[in-house]
Design a protein around this motif. Structure first.
Motif, PDB file in Angstrom:
ATOM      1  N   VAL A 698       0.779  -1.032   0.179  1.00 45.99           N
ATOM      2  CA  VAL A 698       0.292  -0.209  -0.039  1.00 45.99           C
ATOM      3  C   VAL A 698       1.194   1.338  -0.086  1.00 45.99           C
ATOM      4  O   VAL A 698       1.890   1.458   0.676  1.00 45.99           O
ATOM      5  N   TYR A 699       0.799   2.037  -1.058  1.00 49.27           N
ATOM      6  CA  TYR A 699       1.416   3.807  -0.963  1.00 49.27           C
ATOM      7  C   TYR A 699       1.092   3.946   0.926  1.00 49.27           C
ATOM      8  O   TYR A 699       0.369   4.621   1.265  1.00 49.27           O
ATOM      9  N   ASN A 700       2.625   4.335   0.928  1.00 46.80           N
ATOM     10  CA  ASN A 700       2.917   4.883   2.226  1.00 46.80           C
ATOM     11  C   ASN A 700       3.702   5.877   1.801  1.00 46.80           C
ATOM     12  O   ASN A 700       4.767   6.067   0.954  1.00 46.80           O
ATOM     13  N   GLU A 701       3.723   7.560   2.787  1.00 48.69           N
ATOM     14  CA  GLU A 701       4.008   8.671   2.107  1.00 48.69           C
ATOM     15  C   GLU A 701       4.537   8.944   3.345  1.00 48.69           C
ATOM     16  O   GLU A 701       5.124  10.694   3.587  1.00 48.69           O
ATOM     17  N   SER A 702       5.522   8.045   3.525  1.00 52.97           N
ATOM     18  CA  SER A 702       6.959   7.938   5.171  1.00 52.97           C
ATOM     19  C   SER A 702       7.527   7.459   4.530  1.00 52.97           C
ATOM     20  O   SER A 702       7.933   6.457   3.217  1.00 52.97           O
ATOM     21  N   VAL A 703       8.801   8.084   4.323  1.00 59.18           N
ATOM     22  CA  VAL A 703      10.625   7.337   4.144  1.00 59.18           C
ATOM     23  C   VAL A 703      11.110   6.756   6.254  1.00 59.18           C
ATOM     24  O   VAL A 703      11.027   7.439   7.028  1.00 59.18           O
ATOM     25  N   LYS A 704      11.371   5.751   6.484  1.00 65.54           N
ATOM     26  CA  LYS A 704      11.556   5.206   7.598  1.00 65.54           C
ATOM     27  C   LYS A 704      13.544   4.893   7.659  1.00 65.54           C
ATOM     28  O   LYS A 704      13.915   4.835   6.443  1.00 65.54           O
ATOM     29  N   VAL A 705      13.634   5.673   8.327  1.00 59.33           N
ATOM     30  CA  VAL A 705      15.297   5.958   8.893  1.00 59.33           C
ATOM     31  C   VAL A 705      15.050   4.552  10.233  1.00 59.33           C
ATOM     32  O   VAL A 705      15.265   4.719  11.397  1.00 59.33           O
ATOM     33  N   ILE A 706      16.292   3.352  10.188  1.00 57.87           N
ATOM     34  CA  ILE A 706      16.634   2.416  10.985  1.00 57.87           C
ATOM     35  C   ILE A 706      18.008   2.687  11.271  1.00 57.87           C
ATOM     36  O   ILE A 706      18.595   3.016  10.277  1.00 57.87           O
ATOM     37  N   GLY A 707      18.254   1.459  12.042  1.00 57.67           N
ATOM     38  CA  GLY A 707      19.924   1.314  12.225  1.00 57.67           C
ATOM     39  C   GLY A 707      20.684   1.934  13.047  1.00 57.67           C
ATOM     40  O   GLY A 707      19.603   2.340  14.021  1.00 57.67           O
ATOM     41  N   ASN A 708      21.737   2.423  12.878  1.00 57.79           N
ATOM     42  CA  ASN A 708      23.063   3.419  13.491  1.00 57.79           C
ATOM     43  C   ASN A 708      22.362   4.709  13.537  1.00 57.79           C
ATOM     44  O   ASN A 708      23.510   5.417  13.412  1.00 57.79           O
ATOM     45  N   VAL A 709      21.119   5.181  13.924  1.00 59.90           N
ATOM     46  CA  VAL A 709      20.672   6.639  14.284  1.00 59.90           C
ATOM     47  C   VAL A 709      20.146   7.460  15.922  1.00 59.90           C
ATOM     48  O   VAL A 709      20.370   6.069  16.523  1.00 59.90           O
ATOM     49  N   LEU A 710      20.482   8.334  15.801  1.00 60.72           N
ATOM     50  CA  LEU A 710      20.582   8.796  17.311  1.00 60.72           C
ATOM     51  C   LEU A 710      18.876   8.291  17.595  1.00 60.72           C
ATOM     52  O   LEU A 710      18.555   8.135  18.583  1.00 60.72           O
ATOM     53  N   LEU A 711      17.352   8.613  16.024  1.00 56.75           N
ATOM     54  CA  LEU A 711      16.247   8.271  16.589  1.00 56.75           C
ATOM     55  C   LEU A 711      15.230   7.503  14.907  1.00 56.75           C
ATOM     56  O   LEU A 711      16.025   7.658  14.140  1.00 56.75           O
ATOM     57  N   THR A 712      15.415   6.530  15.554  1.00 56.00           N
ATOM     58  CA  THR A 712      14.994   5.766  14.524  1.00 56.00           C
ATOM     59  C   THR A 712      13.061   5.617  14.650  1.00 56.00           C
ATOM     60  O   THR A 712      12.824   5.735  15.457  1.00 56.00           O
ATOM     61  N   SER A 713      13.129   6.089  13.222  1.00 53.56           N
ATOM     62  CA  SER A 713      11.364   6.903  12.366  1.00 53.56           C
ATOM     63  C   SER A 713      11.053   7.442  11.458  1.00 53.56           C
ATOM     64  O   SER A 713      12.287   6.749  10.686  1.00 53.56           O
ATOM     65  N   GLU A 714      10.064   7.259  11.435  1.00 53.75           N
ATOM     66  CA  GLU A 714       9.448   7.944   9.800  1.00 53.75           C
ATOM     67  C   GLU A 714       9.167   9.121   9.679  1.00 53.75           C
ATOM     68  O   GLU A 714       8.842   9.373  10.443  1.00 53.75           O
ATOM     69  N   ILE A 715       9.781   9.325   8.282  1.00 51.37           N
ATOM     70  CA  ILE A 715       9.108  10.899   8.777  1.00 51.37           C
ATOM     71  C   ILE A 715       8.610  11.425   7.248  1.00 51.37           C
ATOM     72  O   ILE A 715       8.890  10.347   5.922  1.00 51.37           O
ATOM     73  N   PRO A 716       7.806  12.301   7.167  1.00 53.08           N
ATOM     74  CA  PRO A 716       7.260  12.391   6.332  1.00 53.08           C
ATOM     75  C   PRO A 716       7.539  12.403   4.626  1.00 53.08           C
ATOM     76  O   PRO A 716       8.552  13.078   4.855  1.00 53.08           O
ATOM     77  N   TYR A 717       7.062  11.668   3.567  1.00 52.36           N
ATOM     78  CA  TYR A 717       8.691  11.471   2.234  1.00 52.36           C
ATOM     79  C   TYR A 717       8.057  13.203   1.728  1.00 52.36           C
ATOM     80  O   TYR A 717       7.254  13.551   1.514  1.00 52.36           O
ATOM     81  N   SER A 718       9.292  13.806   1.689  1.00 52.28           N
ATOM     82  CA  SER A 718       8.947  15.764   1.005  1.00 52.28           C
ATOM     83  C   SER A 718      10.022  15.048  -0.861  1.00 52.28           C
ATOM     84  O   SER A 718      10.995  15.101  -0.498  1.00 52.28           O
ATOM     85  N   LYS A 719       9.691  15.723  -1.810  1.00 54.93           N
ATOM     86  CA  LYS A 719       9.594  15.137  -2.861  1.00 54.93           C
ATOM     87  C   LYS A 719      10.885  16.062  -2.681  1.00 54.93           C
ATOM     88  O   LYS A 719      11.211  17.288  -3.048  1.00 54.93           O
ATOM     89  N   GLY A 720      11.882  15.369  -3.168  1.00 59.75           N
ATOM     90  CA  GLY A 720      13.692  16.487  -4.174  1.00 59.75           C
ATOM     91  C   GLY A 720      14.453  15.930  -2.916  1.00 59.75           C
ATOM     92  O   GLY A 720      15.406  16.311  -3.286  1.00 59.75           O
ATOM     93  N   LYS A 721      14.060  15.735  -1.706  1.00 62.34           N
ATOM     94  CA  LYS A 721      14.624  15.311  -0.938  1.00 62.34           C
ATOM     95  C   LYS A 721      15.641  14.221  -0.279  1.00 62.34           C
ATOM     96  O   LYS A 721      15.595  13.264  -0.682  1.00 62.34           O
ATOM     97  N   GLY A 722      16.786  14.157  -0.198  1.00 61.85           N
ATOM     98  CA  GLY A 722      17.551  13.373  -0.335  1.00 61.85           C
ATOM     99  C   GLY A 722      17.906  12.794   1.032  1.00 61.85           C
ATOM    100  O   GLY A 722      17.685  13.145   2.562  1.00 61.85           O
ATOM    101  N   PHE A 723      19.208  12.074   0.674  1.00 61.59           N
ATOM    102  CA  PHE A 723      19.045  11.140   2.131  1.00 61.59           C
ATOM    103  C   PHE A 723      20.102  12.038   3.144  1.00 61.59           C
ATOM    104  O   PHE A 723      19.356  12.152   4.413  1.00 61.59           O
ATOM    105  N   GLY A 724      20.993  12.808   3.033  1.00 61.00           N
ATOM    106  CA  GLY A 724      20.674  13.963   4.463  1.00 61.00           C
ATOM    107  C   GLY A 724      20.141  14.431   4.766  1.00 61.00           C
ATOM    108  O   GLY A 724      19.523  14.708   5.828  1.00 61.00           O
ATOM    109  N   TYR A 725      18.772  14.417   3.600  1.00 61.10           N
ATOM    110  CA  TYR A 725      17.309  15.260   4.842  1.00 61.10           C
ATOM    111  C   TYR A 725      17.021  14.504   6.044  1.00 61.10           C
ATOM    112  O   TYR A 725      16.850  15.013   7.244  1.00 61.10           O
ATOM    113  N   TYR A 726      17.043  12.966   5.685  1.00 62.88           N
ATOM    114  CA  TYR A 726      16.130  12.235   6.302  1.00 62.88           C
ATOM    115  C   TYR A 726      16.998  11.944   7.321  1.00 62.88           C
ATOM    116  O   TYR A 726      16.471  11.617   8.497  1.00 62.88           O
ATOM    117  N   LEU A 727      18.547  11.974   7.364  1.00 58.80           N
ATOM    118  CA  LEU A 727      19.328  11.640   8.516  1.00 58.80           C
ATOM    119  C   LEU A 727      19.486  12.370   9.189  1.00 58.80           C
ATOM    120  O   LEU A 727      18.951  12.340  10.941  1.00 58.80           O
TER     121      LEU A 727
END
Length: 808
Positions: A698-727
């Motif tokens: 199902v279409y999901n309008e978020s991006v999940k960031v996991i692993g060795n980060v300070l906060l595991t979370s799902e960030i709303p998708y923003s068109k044109g944004k890259g890795f740095g934005y979500y990290l």
């Protein structure tokens, strides 16, 4: 009339004595008007005090109170007001200051213990284990009835009880002067008397005070309630010394406390010294061998137990039930020694016994025969060796093979082959009667073979029916022993393919039925391969087997044509050219009709199945279509067969195999659904296999960031944004995060990693529903200070060499 007057006079004397004793208790001479209900608590306390001062109980003054006119009802009230005092008098023992109930039977005795020392030196000496066993200590049982011959002495306590019309109970110690002090009676000397004699003496003394004892209306019982402690001396034991033991203790109890005889102590000539004379000689073997405790006599104060050194000890070893070291007395024979050792065991050679003896200079060997066992007298230091019987038989004969009862039988002189066959219940039906063999043991232990014609033996031919000898082994062969075991093989479309036993006249129909019948996929074609046999080599004929092709009816296990099989035939039931069972795939997620679908053709593709499922729904993620394909066993097998050349100690290949077997159940195939919609012939429109699972997310309008980060979370998708934005949105990586190895997992299962070009790092595009994964940095070992110093020294040395080399 004179007798009646005498009885009345005695009663008046009795009551008068009761009045005299209780005169301090009840001052009044007339108690007929006494009302207990009107007595105050202080009056009751005074009555209690008066009773205690006169050592009397309320029941003892009852006759006097009734004689003064007190009614039974008022007396009962008085008894209740006084608290229901005991109806019997108790005398406090000066030893333990405790009241002892008249019905109490347990005796008191100071617990006597001694720390045991395990005997390791004399472990083989017969009888030593008797004194190492803590459960066998010969302690006297204090709860048994008092022995009538027990002699009383200072330190004992006796319990004197009078019961009947009059009652009296007291526990009285015997004083150092040997007397007992009984209230109202006085001191009575009892020391040195048996308990039975003391009872008669005390009873006579009590009868002078208690008239009902004299008349027989009351009985007297005297028993031992406290046991005195006596001193004895042990000499020659493992722990010699003076011991305090119970006056009921015996010789064995004292020996146990002293640890038994010492290293060289005698077990058979122990002396009990009493009044400086030998009172008893103790032989422990009487108890050990026969359970006879006649030597286990009681001890008295100042007894001495002397254990002298042994005079004769012998050793018996080998095949006896109780090997060890035994002490012998003068006049005893080897037969007595066998009795001590519990006799020969089941495997002993009993015809003679070997003896190793000591002379003044050396050893010598002697043999005694069975007839000498009762007359030979062992000498000190003898070592008797009882050997095993020979591992051979004096009358054994054996028959084996095709007889009804093959076994070992007893041989007798004149026994023939026919006799042995008869003993074995005769020949079996499959017996080979032309020849039987006899393996015979010669006198020099070599063997020879003799042949017998059983047909002639059974016909009564005495020349053929030869005489047997001890240890002969007769073998009767079976005709089945000469027959080769044939097998036959069936494979292909039968229920139970495999190898089967061949039998004469076995047909193809028989074998098909034996194999469970034909399967549903069986065709009408059967191929039978038969081995070729020839006495000459024919190089012109290259065929190795003879082939037969038959036509059968697949729907019937019974064929019209009867084909007789031969040994080692190989039958193969062919499969129908077209016989495919429906095979399925499944689809789930954002489709109109999820569920299982049959593959209509061998080349059915994902696009076809999605169309059959009604297509994607409005909430489907076009970038989230993937196929999960089960990992086949053959794939794991292929991986195991591949040599990655990683070395014997490397576990990478093992880990990969383990991961495929236990962790990963599926492999993921990403699907580019947008490309397939544009061109159904695109290579991403893969052909499906049975068992494939299609998942449409199902279409999901978020991006999940996991692993060795300070906060595991799902960030709303923003068109044109890259890795740095979500990290940055999750606080960046933590201390262990490996940013340059960050990768992304797209909704369709495809993964992409970051890359660099001329120190410029580029990251893959982020799509809705993706997962950004930051892995952990590998651990690296930092160099120690010593290693840095070593490197600095090496660099300095190199620099000096260079300077020296270029110096003019």
């Amino acid at each position: 009339m004179r007798k009646i007057f005498t009885v009345i006079l005695l009663l008046l004397v009795f009551f008068q004595s009761g009045i005299i004793q209780a005169q301090d208790l009840l001052k009044s001479t007339d108690l007929s008007t006494l009302k207990v209900d009107y007595l105050s608590d202080s009056d009751i306390a005074k009555i209690k005090l008066q009773l205690q001062s006169n050592n009397a109980t309320i029941d003892q003054v009852k006759p006097m109170a009734l004689a003064k006119g007190m009614s039974e009802t008022e007396f009962d009230k008085l008894k209740i007001r006084l608290g229901g005092q005991q109806t019997t008098m108790n005398v406090t023992s000066t030893k333990d200051n405790q009241k002892i109930d008249a019905r109490e039977t347990a005796r008191k005795q100071e617990k006597i213990v001694n720390k045991k020392i395990k005997d390791t030196v004399n472990a083989l000496v017969f009888g030593s284990e008797l004194f190492d066993n803590p459960t066998l200590n010969f302690e006297p049982n204090l709860n048994l009835a008092t022995p009538v011959n027990y002699v009383l002495g200072p330190g004992d306590e006796i319990q004197v009880s009078v019961y009947g019309v009059q009652e009296f109970n007291a526990t009285i110690p015997i004083t150092v002067e040997g007397k007992v002090d009984i209230q109202y009676v006085g001191q009575i000397p009892v020391s040195g008397m048996t308990i039975e004699a003391a009872t008669q003496k005390i009873k006579a003394a009590l009868a002078s005070v208690y008239s009902t004892v004299r008349s027989g209306q009351s009985q007297v019982e005297v028993s031992l309630s406290g046991i005195r402690t006596i001193k004895i001396t042990l000499i020659g034991s493992k722990q010699p010394g003076n011991y305090s033991v119970s006056s009921l203790a015996t010789v064995y109890n004292a020996l146990f406390l002293g640890g038994g005889p010492g290293e060289n102590g005698s077990y058979r000539n122990i002396e009990l010294l009493r009044n400086n004379k030998v009172y008893k000689n103790i032989d422990i073997y009487k108890f050990l061998v026969n359970g006879n405790q006649s030597d286990n006599v009681g001890l008295k104060d100042n007894d001495v137990i002397r254990i002298p050194a042994y005079t004769h000890r012998v050793t018996i070893e080998g095949e006896v039930r109780r090997p060890g070291i035994f002490e012998m007395k003068a006049g005893e024979t080897f037969k007595d020694l066998l009795t001590f050792a519990s006799g020969f065991n089941d495997f002993a050679y009993t015809a003679s016994v070997n003896i190793l003896q000591k002379t003044n200079k050396e050893f010598k060997v002697k043999d005694i025969q069975t007839s000498e066992y009762g007359i030979y007298k062992p000498l000190a230091g003898d070592v008797y060796r009882v050997s095993k019987i020979l591992n051979r038989f004096e009358n054994r004969i054996k028959i084996e093979g095709a007889v009804f009862r093959p076994n070992i039988y007893s041989y007798y002189d004149g026994m023939r082959v026919s006799d042995l066959i008869k003993q074995a219940e005769g020949l079996k039906e499959d017996a080979y009667t032309n020849r039987a063999t006899i393996i015979r043991l010669n006198s020099d232990l070599t063997t020879e073979v003799t042949h017998v014609n059983l047909d002639k033996v059974l016909a009564g031919d005495l020349n053929a029916d030869i005489s047997l000898k001890r240890e002969d082994i007769v073998t009767v062969y079976s005709i089945l022993d000469f027959k080769e075991i044939y097998k036959i093989t069936i494979d292909g479309e039968v229920k139970n393919p495999g190898e089967y036993d061949y039998h004469d006249n076995l047909t193809l129909n028989d074998l098909i039925v034996q194999a469970g019948g034909l399967s549903g996929a069986a065709s009408n074609r059967v191929e039978i391969a038969r081995m070729r046999k020839s006495k000459i080599i024919d190089d012109s004929n290259p065929e190795r087997v003879e082939l037969f092709t038959l036509e059968i009816t697949p729907e019937n296990n019974e064929q019209l044509n009867v084909f007789v099989l031969k040994p080692f035939d190989a039958i193969n039931i062919r499969k129908m050219p077209v016989y495919n069972k429906p095979e399925m795939v499944s689809i789930s997620g954002a489709v109109q009709y999820s569920g299982k679908y049959v593959l209509a053709s061998k080349k059915e593709k994902i696009y076809d199945i999605i169309q059959r499922a009604g297509g994607l729904t409005a909430v489907a993620n076009l970038d989230g279509v993937k196929i999960k394909r089960p990992i086949q066993a053959k794939q794991i097998e292929d991986l195991e067969n591949v040599d990655l050349n990683l070395g014997k100690k490397d576990s990478i290949q093992k880990k990969l195999t383990k991961k495929l077997k236990e962790d990963l159940k599926y492999s993921t195939i990403p699907v580019e659904w947008r490309k397939i919609l544009k061109d159904p012939n695109d290579n991403t429109n893969v052909t499906l296999f049975p068992g494939d699972e299609i998942e449409v997310s199902v279409y999901n309008e978020s991006v999940k960031v996991i692993g060795n980060v300070l906060l595991t979370s799902e960030i709303p998708y923003s068109k044109g944004k890259g890795f740095g934005y979500y990290l940055d949105a999750v606080g960046g990586t933590n201390a262990k995060g490996w940013k340059k190895k960050t990768y992304i997992i797209y909704p369709n299962g495809k993964a992409a990693v970051s890359s660099s070009f001329f120190f410029i790092r580029s990251y893959p595009k982020v799509l809705p529903g993706s997962q950004i994964v930051v892995p952990e940095k590998p651990e690296t070992r930092k160099m120690s200070t010593g290693e840095w110093v070593s490197i600095g020294s090496v660099i300095t040395s190199i620099a000096l060499l260079i300077v020296t080399a270029f110096k003019p």
